[in-house]
Write an enzyme that holds these catalytic residues in place. Structure first.
Site, mmCIF file in Angstrom:
data_model
loop_
_atom_site.group_PDB
_atom_site.id
_atom_site.type_symbol
_atom_site.label_atom_id
_atom_site.label_comp_id
_atom_site.label_asym_id
_atom_site.label_seq_id
_atom_site.Cartn_x
_atom_site.Cartn_y
_atom_site.Cartn_z
ATOM 1 N N ASP A 15 38.359 53.244 45.622
ATOM 2 C CA ASP A 15 39.368 53.285 46.718
ATOM 3 C C ASP A 15 38.945 54.110 47.791
ATOM 4 O O ASP A 15 38.021 54.717 47.880
ATOM 5 C CB ASP A 15 40.422 53.818 46.248
ATOM 6 C CG ASP A 15 41.819 53.543 47.016
ATOM 7 O OD1 ASP A 15 41.409 52.651 47.828
ATOM 8 O OD2 ASP A 15 42.986 54.076 46.686
ATOM 9 N N GLU A 45 37.179 52.030 52.138
ATOM 10 C CA GLU A 45 37.267 51.102 50.862
ATOM 11 C C GLU A 45 35.566 50.623 50.516
ATOM 12 O O GLU A 45 35.200 50.762 49.157
ATOM 13 C CB GLU A 45 38.336 49.951 50.807
ATOM 14 C CG GLU A 45 39.523 50.722 50.731
ATOM 15 C CD GLU A 45 40.581 49.532 51.243
ATOM 16 O OE1 GLU A 45 42.019 49.947 51.014
ATOM 17 O OE2 GLU A 45 40.263 48.672 51.844
ATOM 18 N N ASP A 90 42.203 47.956 44.644
ATOM 19 C CA ASP A 90 43.537 47.394 45.126
ATOM 20 C C ASP A 90 43.321 47.033 46.627
ATOM 21 O O ASP A 90 44.346 46.612 47.231
ATOM 22 C CB ASP A 90 44.667 48.467 45.023
ATOM 23 C CG ASP A 90 44.352 49.923 46.047
ATOM 24 O OD1 ASP A 90 43.823 49.713 47.307
ATOM 25 O OD2 ASP A 90 44.191 50.990 45.435
ATOM 26 N N ASP A 100 41.989 56.552 43.804
ATOM 27 C CA ASP A 100 42.796 57.098 44.925
ATOM 28 C C ASP A 100 42.865 58.642 44.810
ATOM 29 O O ASP A 100 42.696 59.288 45.937
ATOM 30 C CB ASP A 100 44.240 56.274 44.825
ATOM 31 C CG ASP A 100 45.178 56.861 45.835
ATOM 32 O OD1 ASP A 100 45.144 56.377 47.133
ATOM 33 O OD2 ASP A 100 46.119 57.801 45.540
ATOM 34 N N HIS A 149 49.491 32.798 19.272
ATOM 35 C CA HIS A 149 50.148 31.779 20.140
ATOM 36 C C HIS A 149 51.594 31.845 20.581
ATOM 37 O O HIS A 149 52.499 32.465 19.527
ATOM 38 C CB HIS A 149 49.827 30.258 19.806
ATOM 39 C CG HIS A 149 50.346 29.775 18.596
ATOM 40 N ND1 HIS A 149 51.796 29.571 18.311
ATOM 41 C CD2 HIS A 149 50.010 29.914 17.157
ATOM 42 C CE1 HIS A 149 51.890 29.325 17.181
ATOM 43 N NE2 HIS A 149 50.859 29.497 16.416
ATOM 44 N N GLU A 180 44.494 27.466 12.070
ATOM 45 C CA GLU A 180 45.442 27.835 11.247
ATOM 46 C C GLU A 180 45.156 27.233 9.918
ATOM 47 O O GLU A 180 44.184 26.118 9.656
ATOM 48 C CB GLU A 180 46.935 27.395 11.549
ATOM 49 C CG GLU A 180 48.020 28.016 10.668
ATOM 50 C CD GLU A 180 47.807 29.424 10.365
ATOM 51 O OE1 GLU A 180 47.111 29.872 9.253
ATOM 52 O OE2 GLU A 180 48.832 30.112 10.940
#
Length: 496
Positions: free
Chosen positions: A12, A53, A78, A127, A299, A375
């Protein structure tokens, strides 16, 4: 730690004026443990937010290269601008940023770096470092790592990873045997095993799964390996994939497991109980290198789920319901926020493929299909409720409840058969993904089986675990065969 591994870089930068007094911060993290490996921060004078940045990105990448020159890097920032430009989706037009972007691109080959945008609240560590650098400059000082409190004051980065197990990991049965041998040795009644040997002299070199001699003994001939009485199951509710039920507390259940073939390990890893842990002297220490971490995602719901019907790999292969699709999106959002999943592997069945696709779309990853994650085949029971099976096939159901070796009516799979299939799949995937975090999108029985094997628990434990639709569990597998169950049936992302 070894090279050829992935690192996380969070970076950052900020400017108090834009342009104004500016600084950057960057942190390098271990994705398996969340451990802070390196920090960097610097005041850069008067600059814009974007320049700061970019400088933070360069510093973070260089710090990662100093640690592991041949690593792959997952960058999280970010700054939408930096992420999109470095990903090649946006053009770089500003003259101050072009050379910085080029410098960042030269630190690692492009194929070894991927970029992800994260919200500002998840980038607090970097940050905080940037602000520490600017605050230090305001006082006429340089930022020093020894004076930083960013790692202590921000936990967001570490929350994305589960801490390593406390205490030495080990096979449950082998660990108890080692403890008994150590206690006997201390009492002068027996000689301890030599380095690299398990009790009884069986070799257990690093990199091997626990030896067959360390597995629980098979039942004596003629013994019943029953799970528990049918009435214990009838009161429960998770029949969609395996009629999984919780036995009442205190219910008498035999704990004998059917013997596994010599080529398939039946237990790996429950932490040795601290009060009986054997001293390290005399045995090879556990391999605590970066494990292969399997995040296990069941799932989302289908139309059969709320009706509690058997739904395995031999039935109609239903799609996700509207509720299941919402669950898939919710878990995708949660996994994107964590940012630790590096690969996705799915069962071939439609409900898993749809769930995996929702996650893959959010993470920007591909999905690989693995047949071993399908399964159980429930044969003639597919689509029926437990009560309907009880009415139509009472003798077969009783046999199935009594033994992990019994198969459902009509040629379905026994739990013992599924365990062998799942164990083989586990071994193959763990070897292929050492040091990485892989999302396995699968079903109730495979997930419970992986947890059971990791704990060294008997087959009846399958009926004593709750596993909700779209829930998350996690198991970490180490190179020496040890495992650590990190999470079970987390549904926090479905609430609220």
């Amino acid at each position: 730690m070894t090279s050829s591994r992935e690192l996380i870089v969070e970076a950052d930068g900020g400017s108090r004026g834009n342009p104004g007094p500016a600084g950057y911060g960057a942190v390098v993290l271990d994705p398996a443990t969340g451990e802070t490996l390196a920090e960097a921060a610097e005041y850069i004078g008067v600059a814009t937010n974007n320049v700061a940045e970019y400088k933070g990105l360069v510093a973070g990448l260089k710090a990662a290269r100093e640690l592991f020159p041949d690593a792959t890097v997952h960058v999280r920032m970010d700054s939408k601008l930096v992420v999109e430009q470095m990903s090649g989706r946006w053009k770089i037009k500003h003259p101050d940023m072009k050379p910085l972007a080029a410098e960042a691109g030269r630190v690692f080959p492009a194929g070894r770096v991927r970029y992800e945008w994260i919200p500002r609240e998840r980038n607090k560590h970097a940050d905080r470092l940037a602000n520490e650098a600017m605050d230090a400059a305001k006082l006429g000082r340089r930022w020093e790592p020894s004076g930083s409190t960013a790692a202590l004051d921000t936990s967001a980065a570490r929350n994305a990873a589960t801490p390593p197990p406390a205490g030495p990991p080990g096979d449950a049965t082998a660990g108890a045997a080692k403890a008994r041998a150590a206690l006997a040795t201390a009492a002068g009644t027996t000689g301890g095993p030599g380095p690299g040997s398990a009790p009884g002299g069986t070799a257990t070199g690093s990199g091997a799964w626990p030896a067959a001699a360390s597995r629980p003994a098979a039942p004596d001939a003629g013994e019943d390996d029953g799970l528990f009485a049918a009435e214990a199951v009838a009161a429960s509710g998770d029949f969609e994939a395996e009629a999984g039920a919780s036995a009442p507390t205190g219910h008498a259940a035999r704990s004998h497991a059917p013997a596994a073939p010599a080529s398939v390990p039946d237990t790996i890893a429950a932490p040795v109980r601290p009060e009986v842990a054997a001293p390290a002297q005399g045995w090879t220490g556990p391999d605590m290198g970066a494990p292969a971490t399997f995040v296990l995602l069941r799932h989302g719901e289908t139309a059969l789920t709320p009706e509690k019907r058997f739904s395995g790999s031999g039935g109609s292969d239903p799609e996700l319901s509207a509720a299941g699709l919402r669950q898939a999106e919710a878990v995708a959002e949660a996994l994107a926020a964590r940012g630790t999943v590096q690969e996705i592997v799915s069962s071939p069945l439609t409900r898993c493929r749809q769930t995996a696709a929702a996650v893959a779309a959010r993470l920007g990853l591909d999905v690989r299909i693995e047949q071993g994650l399908r399964e159980t085949d429930f044969g003639a029971w597919e689509g029926l409720t437990f009560g309907e099976v009880r009415q139509k096939y009472p003798a077969d159901l009783d046999a199935w409840l009594a033994s992990a070796k019994a198969a459902p009516t009509g040629g379905g799979e026994s739990f013992a058969t599924v365990a062998r299939r799942v164990a083989a799949t586990r071994d193959r995937l763990a070897a292929a993904h050492a040091g990485r975090t892989v999302l396995l999108v699968t079903h109730v029985t495979p997930i419970k089986t992986l947890v059971r094997l990791a704990l060294g628990a008997p087959p009846e434990s399958l009926f004593r675990m709750e596993l909700s639709a779209a829930s998350l569990s996690a198991v970490a597998y180490y190179a020496d065969g040890n495992a650590s169950v990190r999470l079970l049936n987390d549904t926090s992302h479905l609430r609220g």
